[in-house]
Each structure stands twice: as structure tokens, then as C-alpha cells.
Motif scaffolding. Sequence first.
Motif, PDB file in Angstrom:
ATOM      1  N   VAL A  88       7.288   8.756   2.477  1.00 47.02           N
ATOM      2  CA  VAL A  88       8.655   8.696   2.300  1.00 47.02           C
ATOM      3  C   VAL A  88       9.053   9.357   3.847  1.00 47.02           C
ATOM      4  CG1 VAL A  88      10.772   9.660   1.586  1.00 47.02           C
ATOM      5  CG2 VAL A  88       8.802   9.274   0.080  1.00 47.02           C
ATOM      6  N   ASP A  89       9.626   8.558   4.556  1.00 44.16           N
ATOM      7  CA  ASP A  89      10.021   8.823   5.935  1.00 44.16           C
ATOM      8  C   ASP A  89      11.354   8.193   6.370  1.00 44.16           C
ATOM      9  OD1 ASP A  89       9.187   6.253   6.402  1.00 44.16           O
ATOM     10  OD2 ASP A  89       7.450   6.887   7.565  1.00 44.16           O
ATOM     11  N   GLU A  90      11.723   8.269   7.617  1.00 41.80           N
ATOM     12  CA  GLU A  90      13.285   7.357   8.013  1.00 41.80           C
ATOM     13  C   GLU A  90      13.082   5.919   7.789  1.00 41.80           C
ATOM     14  OE1 GLU A  90       9.975   7.177  11.246  1.00 41.80           O
ATOM     15  OE2 GLU A  90      10.838   8.888  10.108  1.00 41.80           O
ATOM     16  N   LYS A  91      11.971   5.458   7.485  1.00 37.45           N
ATOM     17  CA  LYS A  91      11.894   4.194   7.281  1.00 37.45           C
ATOM     18  C   LYS A  91      11.761   3.532   5.700  1.00 37.45           C
ATOM     19  CE  LYS A  91       8.272   3.216  10.945  1.00 37.45           C
ATOM     20  NZ  LYS A  91       7.037   2.651  11.158  1.00 37.45           N
ATOM     21  N   GLY A  92      11.912   4.719   5.050  1.00 35.52           N
ATOM     22  CA  GLY A  92      12.214   4.522   3.473  1.00 35.52           C
ATOM     23  C   GLY A  92      11.062   5.139   2.799  1.00 35.52           C
ATOM     24  N   MET A  93      10.744   4.380   1.692  1.00 34.20           N
ATOM     25  CA  MET A  93       9.526   4.578   0.782  1.00 34.20           C
ATOM     26  C   MET A  93       8.722   3.486   0.933  1.00 34.20           C
ATOM     27  SD  MET A  93       9.302   5.835  -3.083  1.00 34.20           S
ATOM     28  CE  MET A  93      10.859   6.767  -3.091  1.00 34.20           C
ATOM     29  N   ARG A  94       7.464   3.665   1.172  1.00 34.47           N
ATOM     30  CA  ARG A  94       6.392   2.606   1.239  1.00 34.47           C
ATOM     31  C   ARG A  94       5.145   2.888   0.239  1.00 34.47           C
ATOM     32  NH1 ARG A  94       5.412   2.943   7.158  1.00 34.47           N
ATOM     33  NH2 ARG A  94       6.126   4.804   6.992  1.00 34.47           N
ATOM     34  N   ASP A  95       4.467   1.976  -0.053  1.00 35.80           N
ATOM     35  CA  ASP A  95       3.376   2.168  -0.880  1.00 35.80           C
ATOM     36  C   ASP A  95       2.058   2.008  -0.128  1.00 35.80           C
ATOM     37  OD1 ASP A  95       1.383   2.054  -2.831  1.00 35.80           O
ATOM     38  OD2 ASP A  95       2.221   0.826  -4.067  1.00 35.80           O
ATOM     39  N   PHE A  96       1.515   3.352  -0.130  1.00 29.91           N
ATOM     40  CA  PHE A  96       0.022   3.311   0.569  1.00 29.91           C
ATOM     41  C   PHE A  96      -1.158   3.611  -0.257  1.00 29.91           C
ATOM     42  CE2 PHE A  96       2.466   3.414   4.312  1.00 29.91           C
ATOM     43  CZ  PHE A  96       1.757   3.472   5.508  1.00 29.91           C
ATOM     44  N   SER A  97      -0.927   3.008  -1.451  1.00 28.56           N
ATOM     45  CA  SER A  97      -1.933   3.212  -2.559  1.00 28.56           C
ATOM     46  C   SER A  97      -3.286   2.510  -2.181  1.00 28.56           C
ATOM     47  CB  SER A  97      -1.439   2.612  -4.045  1.00 28.56           C
ATOM     48  OG  SER A  97      -0.297   3.536  -4.315  1.00 28.56           O
ATOM     49  N   ASP A  98      -3.235   1.446  -1.446  1.00 30.42           N
ATOM     50  CA  ASP A  98      -4.286   0.653  -1.039  1.00 30.42           C
ATOM     51  C   ASP A  98      -5.281   1.403  -0.149  1.00 30.42           C
ATOM     52  OD1 ASP A  98      -4.075  -1.283  -2.963  1.00 30.42           O
ATOM     53  OD2 ASP A  98      -3.072  -2.550  -1.489  1.00 30.42           O
ATOM     54  N   THR A  99      -4.515   2.073   0.728  1.00 27.77           N
ATOM     55  CA  THR A  99      -4.999   2.845   1.883  1.00 27.77           C
ATOM     56  C   THR A  99      -5.848   4.036   1.279  1.00 27.77           C
ATOM     57  OG1 THR A  99      -3.390   2.173   3.491  1.00 27.77           O
ATOM     58  CG2 THR A  99      -4.627   4.298   4.059  1.00 27.77           C
TER      59      THR A  99
END
Length: 209
Positions: A88-99
Motif C-alpha cells: 500500500v503506497d502512493e500508487k494504491g494497493m497492489r498484489d505482491f503475493s507471487d513475489t
Amino acid sequence: MRRRFVITLLAVVAAGVIAAVVVTTREEPSPVAGPGAPPPAPVTTAQPPIAFCPETATSDRVRSPSGLDGKTEPRTPSGPHRLAYFVVDEKGMRDFSDTADGYLPMGTSQQGAVQVVVCEYPKPTNERVGTCDGYERQGKPPLSVAVTGVQYTYKAYDAESKRLLDTFVLPGTRVCPSSVTTFDDVPRAIEARSDYTAVIGRLLPHLRM
């Protein structure tokens, strides 16, 4: 809008009843909402966030609804428990589950419904914490680029109940690209990245038990 017709008698002549009549109209005022009437509710079609992570690292308010609704299940008495990982940052919320999945050791699993959710909140410090040396460029001398610090806050939740399991802070780690081939590929600075090995190590008790 309604119109009210008004008939006005202008004259009566003695020799006969001769009336001149003028027909006029008067507009009724439009109804006005009273001072206590609530404003109309705004209409929104925004999609829910992909997970229930709070908006900031300092907030304890999980979001509802979210894209995880219907994709979770209670943790069983013994693991392994599936992990979902979000930044969660200035770009919004992103899924990093694969990483994050690439750093999971033996005895953990990414099968089945989500049981543990981790929310990551980066906060750049802009402090110089090292360099990435030896940037190879075709036909030019190698370069060194400064690495700037980032403080990462992590909040781990039970996915089904949204109960907070753990919260902790870790510094970012220096990760350097292997090489660049053009002048435009050389960054002015590199931000320290999330230390996934340390994060997963902290989370193992929640993933295995």
C-alpha cells in the motif's frame, strides 16, 4: 409547472351587457425543499480495494468490502496457511503475493483459500544507506549509484476474521540491478527494497501454526 388562469372584467356597457375580458396567467412558484431536507445521496460506482488493508500504516480500520471477500477461510489448528501479500503506497494497493511466494520455505503452502494477509507500507527516509557499484555500460566506464533508505511497516492479519496478528517495522535492503546497457537505464538513486527473507521469517509462526 401549473398555470392559474385569472379572468378580469374590464367594462360593462349600459346598452347591453358587453364585457371585455382579458385572460392572464400567473406561474405557480416551484416547490422548494425545506431547510431540514437532507441533500441527495451521492452515487458511487467505485470498485472496492483488492484487499482489506487499512489506508495507512497508523490506521487500525480495515476496509470493507474488499476483493478478498469470499476468498478466505479460518486458519486450522495446524498449518500451513496460505499467505496473501499487498503493498500500500502512493500508487494504491497492489498484489505482491507471487513475489512473496518465492521466499516461502519448505513447510508452507500457497494452496487453497487465503488465511493470512500481510499489508506492507513503505516510507522513504531519503538517507543514503549504500551504493550499487559497477554499473556496466557498453563502451563507457562503470558507474556507482546511491541507495536511499526506506522504512517498511508490516501488518499481518487473520484473513477470515481480519484480526491483527502482528505489526512490525523493518529497514529496506540494498538490491542492485545486475547491469544496464544504455545511459537512460542508469537511475539517479535506488530505493532500498522490502527484505522478503526477514519478513517471511517473522511471519512463519503465523503461517505454520
